[in-house]
Design a protein around this motif. Sequence first.
Motif, PDB file in Angstrom:
ATOM      1  N   LEU E  13       0.835  -1.207   0.000  1.00  0.00           N
ATOM      2  CA  LEU E  13       0.000   0.000   0.000  1.00  0.00           C
ATOM      3  C   LEU E  13       0.866   1.252   0.000  1.00  0.00           C
ATOM      4  O   LEU E  13       0.602   2.233  -0.695  1.00  0.00           O
ATOM      5  CB  LEU E  13      -0.921   0.005   1.222  1.00  0.00           C
ATOM      6  CG  LEU E  13      -2.063  -1.000   1.237  1.00  0.00           C
ATOM      7  CD1 LEU E  13      -2.917  -0.804   2.472  1.00  0.00           C
ATOM      8  CD2 LEU E  13      -2.901  -0.869  -0.014  1.00  0.00           C
ATOM      9  N   PHE E  14       1.907   1.202   0.783  1.00  0.00           N
ATOM     10  CA  PHE E  14       2.817   2.339   0.900  1.00  0.00           C
ATOM     11  C   PHE E  14       3.386   2.697  -0.466  1.00  0.00           C
ATOM     12  O   PHE E  14       3.383   3.850  -0.906  1.00  0.00           O
ATOM     13  CB  PHE E  14       3.933   1.971   1.879  1.00  0.00           C
ATOM     14  CG  PHE E  14       4.751   3.131   2.323  1.00  0.00           C
ATOM     15  CD1 PHE E  14       4.251   4.012   3.276  1.00  0.00           C
ATOM     16  CD2 PHE E  14       6.016   3.353   1.812  1.00  0.00           C
ATOM     17  CE1 PHE E  14       5.012   5.086   3.691  1.00  0.00           C
ATOM     18  CE2 PHE E  14       6.765   4.418   2.236  1.00  0.00           C
ATOM     19  CZ  PHE E  14       6.269   5.296   3.178  1.00  0.00           C
ATOM     20  N   CYS E  15       3.847   1.653  -1.174  1.00  0.00           N
ATOM     21  CA  CYS E  15       4.499   1.909  -2.465  1.00  0.00           C
ATOM     22  C   CYS E  15       3.477   2.327  -3.510  1.00  0.00           C
ATOM     23  O   CYS E  15       3.751   3.174  -4.358  1.00  0.00           O
ATOM     24  CB  CYS E  15       5.271   0.678  -2.920  1.00  0.00           C
ATOM     25  SG  CYS E  15       6.657   0.361  -1.833  1.00  0.00           S
ATOM     26  N   VAL E  16       2.288   1.759  -3.428  1.00  0.00           N
ATOM     27  CA  VAL E  16       1.234   2.205  -4.339  1.00  0.00           C
ATOM     28  C   VAL E  16       0.959   3.695  -4.098  1.00  0.00           C
ATOM     29  O   VAL E  16       0.802   4.482  -5.034  1.00  0.00           O
ATOM     30  CB  VAL E  16      -0.024   1.349  -4.127  1.00  0.00           C
ATOM     31  CG1 VAL E  16      -1.236   2.011  -4.770  1.00  0.00           C
ATOM     32  CG2 VAL E  16       0.176  -0.033  -4.713  1.00  0.00           C
ATOM     33  N   ILE E  18       3.029   5.875  -2.963  1.00  0.00           N
ATOM     34  CA  ILE E  18       4.139   6.647  -3.526  1.00  0.00           C
ATOM     35  C   ILE E  18       3.970   6.794  -5.032  1.00  0.00           C
ATOM     36  O   ILE E  18       4.141   7.886  -5.588  1.00  0.00           O
ATOM     37  CB  ILE E  18       5.476   5.964  -3.183  1.00  0.00           C
ATOM     38  CG1 ILE E  18       5.808   6.213  -1.716  1.00  0.00           C
ATOM     39  CG2 ILE E  18       6.595   6.522  -4.060  1.00  0.00           C
ATOM     40  CD1 ILE E  18       7.063   5.546  -1.269  1.00  0.00           C
ATOM     41  N   TYR E  19       3.562   5.705  -5.649  1.00  0.00           N
ATOM     42  CA  TYR E  19       3.348   5.782  -7.095  1.00  0.00           C
ATOM     43  C   TYR E  19       2.306   6.857  -7.405  1.00  0.00           C
ATOM     44  O   TYR E  19       2.483   7.698  -8.290  1.00  0.00           O
ATOM     45  CB  TYR E  19       2.899   4.421  -7.645  1.00  0.00           C
ATOM     46  CG  TYR E  19       2.381   4.528  -9.051  1.00  0.00           C
ATOM     47  CD1 TYR E  19       3.266   4.619 -10.121  1.00  0.00           C
ATOM     48  CD2 TYR E  19       1.016   4.584  -9.313  1.00  0.00           C
ATOM     49  CE1 TYR E  19       2.797   4.767 -11.409  1.00  0.00           C
ATOM     50  CE2 TYR E  19       0.532   4.720 -10.595  1.00  0.00           C
ATOM     51  CZ  TYR E  19       1.434   4.811 -11.651  1.00  0.00           C
ATOM     52  OH  TYR E  19       0.971   4.961 -12.924  1.00  0.00           O
TER      53      TYR E  19
END
Lengths: 486, 713, 217, 511, 103
Positions: E13-16, E18-19
């Motif tokens: 979720l974190f990286c999504v 960031i995206y």
Amino acid sequence: MLIDWVAIAPEIALTITALIVLGADLSLRGEAKQLVNPLAVVGTLVAIGFTLYLWGDERSTFAGQFVINDYAVLFKLLFLGSLLAILGISWRFFAEGRYFQGEYYFLLLTSFIGMLLLPSARDLILLFIALETVSIPAFVMAGLRKRDLYSSEAAMKFFLIGVLSVALMLFGMSMVYGFTGTTELAGIAEAVGEGESVPLLLASVMLIFVGFGFKISAVPFHFWAPDTYAGSPMPVAAMLAVASKAAGFAGLIAVAFIAFEPLADVWAPVLGVLAIVTMTVGNLFALQQRDVIRLLAYSSVAQAGYILVPFGLAQSGHLAVNDAAIQAVLFYLVAYAVMNIGAFGVAIAVNRRTGMRSISDYAGLSQRSPLLALAFTTFLISLGGAPPTVGLWAKYWILRAVAVDITPFGIALAVFLIINSVIAFFYYLRVIRTMWMDDAPAGLPALQPGFNLSVVVVVLMFGTVLLGVLPGLAGNFADVVTLAGG
Amino acid sequence: MDWMLDYAWLVPALPLLSAALIAAFGKLMPGKGSELGVLSLAVAFLLSVGIAWETFTAPAPMEPVEHAFEWSPLGGGFVIELGMLVDGLTAMMFLLVTLVSLMVHIYSREYMQGEPRFTFFFAMLSLFTFSMLLLVIANNTLQAIIGWELVGLCSFLLIGFYWEKKPNQDAANKAFLVTKFGDVGLIVGVIVLSVPMFGASGSPFNILELNQAAADGAIGQGTIVLGMLMIFLACVSKSGQMPLHVWLPDAMAGPTPVSALIHAATMVTAGIFLLARLYPVMAQSLLVMSVVAVVGVITLFFAGLVALVQDDLKKVLAYSTVSQLGYMMAALGVGGYTAGIFHLFTHGFFKALLFLGAGSLIHAVHSNNMSDMGAMRKAMPHTFWTFIVGSIALAGFPLTAGFFSKDEVLVAGQYWPYATGGLVFWVGLAAAFVTAFYMARVCFLVFWGESRSHHPPHESGRQMVAPLVVLAILSIASGYIGSPVWDDDNNFGTWTATPVLAEADYPFVADDELGTGLQGGGEVLAGGAQGQAGSASVLAVEGEEGEGLGAGSILHGPPSWHLDVLLMALAVFLAAVALAWRIYGRGKPEEDPTLNMGPLTTVLVNKYGFDDFGYRYIVVPVRDHAARWASWSSNVVLDGIVAGAGKLTRDAAMTTYRVLDQKVIDGGVNGAAFSAAWWSERLKRVQSGDVQRYAAVLVAGVIVLVVVFAAAR
Amino acid sequence: MTGHDLAFLVVALVTGGGALLTVTSKNLVHAALFLAVTLSGIAGVFLVLAADFVALVQLVVYVGAVAVLFLFGLMLTRAPIGREALDNQNRGLGIAVSGGLFVVLSVLVIGAFGGTTAAEVGGPRVGDIGMVIFNTWVLPFEVLSMLLLAALIGAILLARRETGDSGEEQAPTRIDMGTAPSMEAERMARLEGGDDQAELTAGGDPGPAAGRGEGRA
Amino acid sequence: MDPQTAGWALVVALFLPLAGAGLLALIPARLDQQIRRAAVVITGVSFALVAAITAAFDFGDAGTLQFVTDVSWISAIDANFHVAIDGISLPLFFLTYLLTFLCAIYTLSNLPAPGKPKGFLGLMLLLQTGMAGTFVAFDLILFFIFWELVLVPMFFMIGMWGGPRREYASVKFFLYTLFASIFMLVAFLAIYFQAGAETWSIPELSAAAGVGGTTFQTWAFLGIFFGFAVKVPMWPFHTWLPDAHTEAPTVGSVLLAGVLLKMGTYGFIRIALPILPEGAMRFAPMIGVLAVIGIIYGSLCCLAQTDVKRLIAFSSVGHMGFVMLGIAAMNEAGIQAALFGNIAHGVITGMLFFLAGSMHERYHTREIGVIGGGMLVKMPKYGVLLTYVAVASLGLPGLAGFWGEFAAMWAAISPGGDLGDAYGGLYLGLVIFAAIGTVLTAGYFLWLLQRVNLGQPPARWADEPLDDVLRIEWVSWVPLLLLILALGVFPRLVFGVQDAAVTNLMSFVTG
Amino acid sequence: MSLVGPLLLATFLFCVGIYGVIARRNAVLVLMSVELMLNAVNINLVAFQNLLFPAEAAVSGHLFALFIIAVAAAEVGVGLAIVLNLFRTRATVNVDDVDLMRW
């Protein structure tokens, strides 16, 4: 559990002031609204009084989350002093600009409440809340000139980068909690010191640093700084550049030297490299600037790099070095506050009526207002680090920290510091040169900075020189910093 | 009268005083300051006479009188002294310098009349005299350097006296720079020679101590060779030895009295004096002696040749001076200490006389060139007679001063047991012929023939003539001071010798397998002429034969009549004059020489064919080719080398400055600065204003940091 | 794999899918709805983890308030509802960076906690939480209240239409940015290019000359 | 005044100019002449006080510190306000006050555009305190403060009253010296912390007979060397100097050449040598080589110049090379020579810059080719002065320039410590090349004189009315002219004063 | 229950988020992405608390998560206000148009 009200008296005083300011703003009309500024000043003075009362005391309350010691008191005094100066330079700026005075002062005071908490906070959650208390009002203040494209853009960038960094930091904090099972800094230090350092833990430490790296505008978390400083109302820019940055360092010291002190051997080199990159990039960018505020912004990035140098020197368990490093950071912050707020003050004075802010607009400032030119020169020279100004001592303390235990990395840091100091002078001197050696365009009137602003600038100028001659006045740091670990 | 020796410092002090007074008040005085100079020099001369009297009457060899006070500490417990050293050499130089200077002062009062910088001129003359006397009286080498450089400065200022014209400026600069180049040697030499004296006393520059140490063999050969060769370099440049003589002819750009005083009688002899002063040191090394002798020989001969073809009267005299200095140098190089300084002494008088005479002539015809003179003997009888006296003295006519001193030099060469001795003797003899020839040529061209002057010449006034007369008398009389009329224990040699010189041992023969004994060595090395050279009778037999070269051969013993030398010299003189008369007797070089055979020519050269042969195969080649070549080589090659060295230096300077300084060093620093700007220009594009790109870079930075960090352990 | 794990997997798939769709959806309102799904999914995760109070707060605050706030935000900004180029040119960069971070963090997380399992899932009860909030965490709590007040006032300040003490609507002004050529050049280029944004900007722009004029007066 | 107790006199003398600068600030700017006169009075009183200090100085005990003030200043870092004076400091201290006084007098009539005597003289007074303080500070931190203090006023002097390229020159000057000085500060810190010295006191550190080990000393010396070498300036750190000198106003050039450059060599002698003797011994041959390169190189660069001031500036590089050669000798004589060379160069080159400045005011150009000669015709007194000073500068005996040069070469023939054994040949070579440098020096000065002084003035100046030396100029120059002669004739004036102090100092170096 | 599951979900979720922050144009969408990131952290905290330290007296994990929720709400408020103001002055909510200031 008893609450030690005395310990949090400065914060309470500031809170009450903030609320009074808010109420006054609601009840006052028209010109009378200007009263909020003196109100805020009075409240700040009261807070300073409380803080001074705490000098020499050692207190701990809220289950150890909140401590009072000389280190914290010194930081609080630094913040409150900055607040006074910023209130001084805000007076005319906000009064004449017909901005939202009451709200502005309320937000400003709230932000400073967060700052006052930071050096005392000994818990990750409190640190986080305090940091957000600093940031969120600042987001708003940056966008306070609502109809100004640049101001809203500044707020936008500041906000986005800010929340992104905070999110990264929180991710790191959550992981650290997972490793240690506690959010108390001392507990974390204990757990970290006992357990083995797993890569994820180290990565989390790094992520936490990112949050503070944003606040102190270290490269590569600095991008917001120039744009935001340039777009924000100038007193806000001064606040961001000085107080907010100092707050970031206060948090960073707490995290680095208390919670993760056992890992210092790992993070110190990284922060050292970050320091080098930060000062170099900041200076190289500053070389390009034609706008004084942007120049000051990049210069403050570079200054952040200098202040990071002592972190690069830290060694786990080496008390002498760490003490010297904290001393260096502290002193630099004090010096930096004095000289940088002063520089912004001058920029405000020049900009206030005419909107002038490019370096070429400073041509012949020495003719238009010798006082401002002299003051700006003093501040810039101090930022560069030449005597007889406090800036020299700021650099001195860093180099002293290098000299306590000379390592090749320390020498490298020192060399970069020196080279960068010289590069920095390129652009400082360019401004100075323009002020003194170029002629003012014909027809420009003499500058008449307002009374408050003049007082602040003059006081800071004398402070810069006085501390340059007698740096001992800024506190006897040798006695202060050993308490940082407590 | 002992006090006179103790007050010898007054001799240099007086001209210094007068120089200061002239500079300060000269313009206010009726004589514009010149009378101060004359007065002070007169007193100084009287003092010098007294000192000379004291010295020469003292029991020989006289213990030198030395007084010095600490001038300044120099660090490390060493001090600089300011002192006086009075011995025979000092006394002799005092006599020469004060007298010639006095004469020149008097002479200049008239000669320089109406010059715009008249007072300055006299101040400089006095200052020069002081400087020269300071050098002479110096008890330490450092003080000598000071005098040495000061005379150089005065010389520079006086050569460039007519500074409005560029050639004069160039001449002055050339003189200063060439001599300054030599000063490198002096400074280094003095410094090198001071090193072994560190342990001796507070003043490592003290000359007496240095001489004593050298004589005691306390100084290593290497130090001596290096130090003395360096000092010799200075002497070469100051005393106009080949190849550094190039400045001296140009120096004739100065007023003629200056040429007489500085560039004939005194300053140019400073090199000779200095070597004589340090003779005990120099004589410790055969190598140094030989170098000095060879340089002297080369100089004395070739400079003489060059003098043959000059039209400028002063240039002839200048080359002649170079040549005579070569004699002195050669004499020193072959152990002829006494001969060298004796020739210095006599030469000072007659060359000053010649220059002053030349000045008188130039004053009369407003030209330096002999082609503008002719038949001057009628218009200027006093000048004529005094000039003739000077000329024959220079040419070495028997019983004149030049005869005695030059003979001494030749005899010194004769007795020297090494190859350089013979060289000095024979080349010296040949050069004597050349000397006589060119002096005769000058006399004939100037005083005989028809007047070619553009102005009606007139005799100079009393103030110019009187010095001529005095000097003319001395040109004869001064020779008798060193002549064999004195007895063995009381002569010029004993007056001017010092105990250290007289008692020292000179090691190189004993140490050197080339000559284990004077006689053997002498015969083997020097050959014919001095077959009996080593005979003890001519030596002061102080040193034991066979074990080393004694002081005697250095001091060269009491003068005696050397009939062979005398006859040879006389023959050479007569031959030269006759030949010159044959060619120049009518004072018209452009006319066929056969048409004006004078009586002297017929006496000596009585066959036309021989004349013709001599003229065609000796005179013409020598005068027109060898001399031209020598002149060419002197003016073009050697001068060219100096000029080339100058140009080379300037080019090097340009290159250093433009390339190294501005481009490399400065450019490097600026380049670093510019590269910062360059990087900054490139880097700034990262700050694109796009906040999302910032975010991306931020996260990318985080990734890098996290990876680095996580990998750290 | 326990039952918890299984339940978690299901909820996680929903949550993850929702998140992915939130950031990739080409329709603004859809994106907002997917966000609501994701936030609800997270509440589900909390439930699976037996953190019921947190799950409740999550639902109330996020799904109930924040998601609605977003919808209001979309409408107030008159964002074109419907298909539009919602991604900027940084998409590739975004994929690279976020993907890279994901790989790195995943590796680290698996490395650190890969084998960690909890025998039973359980946590503090609501009562415990209530106790500590007003005991241990009272200071952050109180500070938070101040923070929320500031955020509230700030948000109102920025969002309300009237500006300034005078109550007059001010024309958009901009400060004179001096002669920083890069910016000026950029602005000029936009003006010449007829970009509608720039025209809007230029309309209310007193311009450098006017700014200076004030100063002189 | 009793030199043992009258520490106040030194402190007053030190800060009098600073107070004077404050005083000047109070005078309204329109009172142009009054400001200039006030500056003369201030510098005059300071000079008189320094003259009194000099008179009261116990010359018999020149090796020990006199007029001592030693009070705690920054207790946090142990820094003391420690000022005193001894035989090494006194001549430089005296020279500082003399030159500033003369500069103030000179400014009565000569001040380049844009005028503003208030700012100019205020900066000059500030500069004076900085310069003077450097020579009397006996605490490393205090020394460093004074050292850095001179940067800013000089930056403004060059940058505001300088020539056409003043901005470039001023920045270059500032950055070069700043850059180097920070390395010096690091070395100081290293001495304090790393070598376990735990004191900033120069006498104490000196008496410690060397701090740290040989390796440490080598590194620390490198840092200090860098700081001082730029200031001296030694080749190849010299390139700021010609620019700064060329562009600086006359007074700036005079003070720059007369005092500022001396700070570098003084630092070597006062700090680098006694505190880091082993490091110094290691570096000495290198310093010697650089010094001699500087001599030759500076002279060659002079030969290539067409600008009078630039020529004089490059001549400083050469002359300071002799000073550094003296230091490289590492013996008492060498130190004596270096200090004498300092003073002599200060007086002579200061005077040369005065002349060059006045020349520029008359001709409005510094190009030798444009001036074209004939100054002796147009301005005879001026031409004579130029000749006199140029001759002094080329090292003629009897004038000040000679002693420093000769003594430096003499000292270098037998370097101190073990240097003689290890590097004897090298040092002999240095002496020879240095001596050759004197010839080149003579060359460029003669060439300068020939092209400026001699001959007939070119047509463009023929009818131009050019003032000969003005009365104010006489007043401000005569002391220097006399000093040039006095130092040449009585070298004891400096050598004698220094002797005991140098002996004392070198006892720390060579034991 | 395995700990790594929630953690990986959080990371994802974190990286999504960031995206989204990097790649979305619309400022409101960017804000949504920020919310995703903050929520991811909460998953971490709750998972740690309940799986690793269920008995921790201070209940730090849950409290931390609650504080983050509150702060996140405040941030959303402020963020939306900023976006709104931006829209008023510039008539756009596209983040990549906001680039007046650079270098």
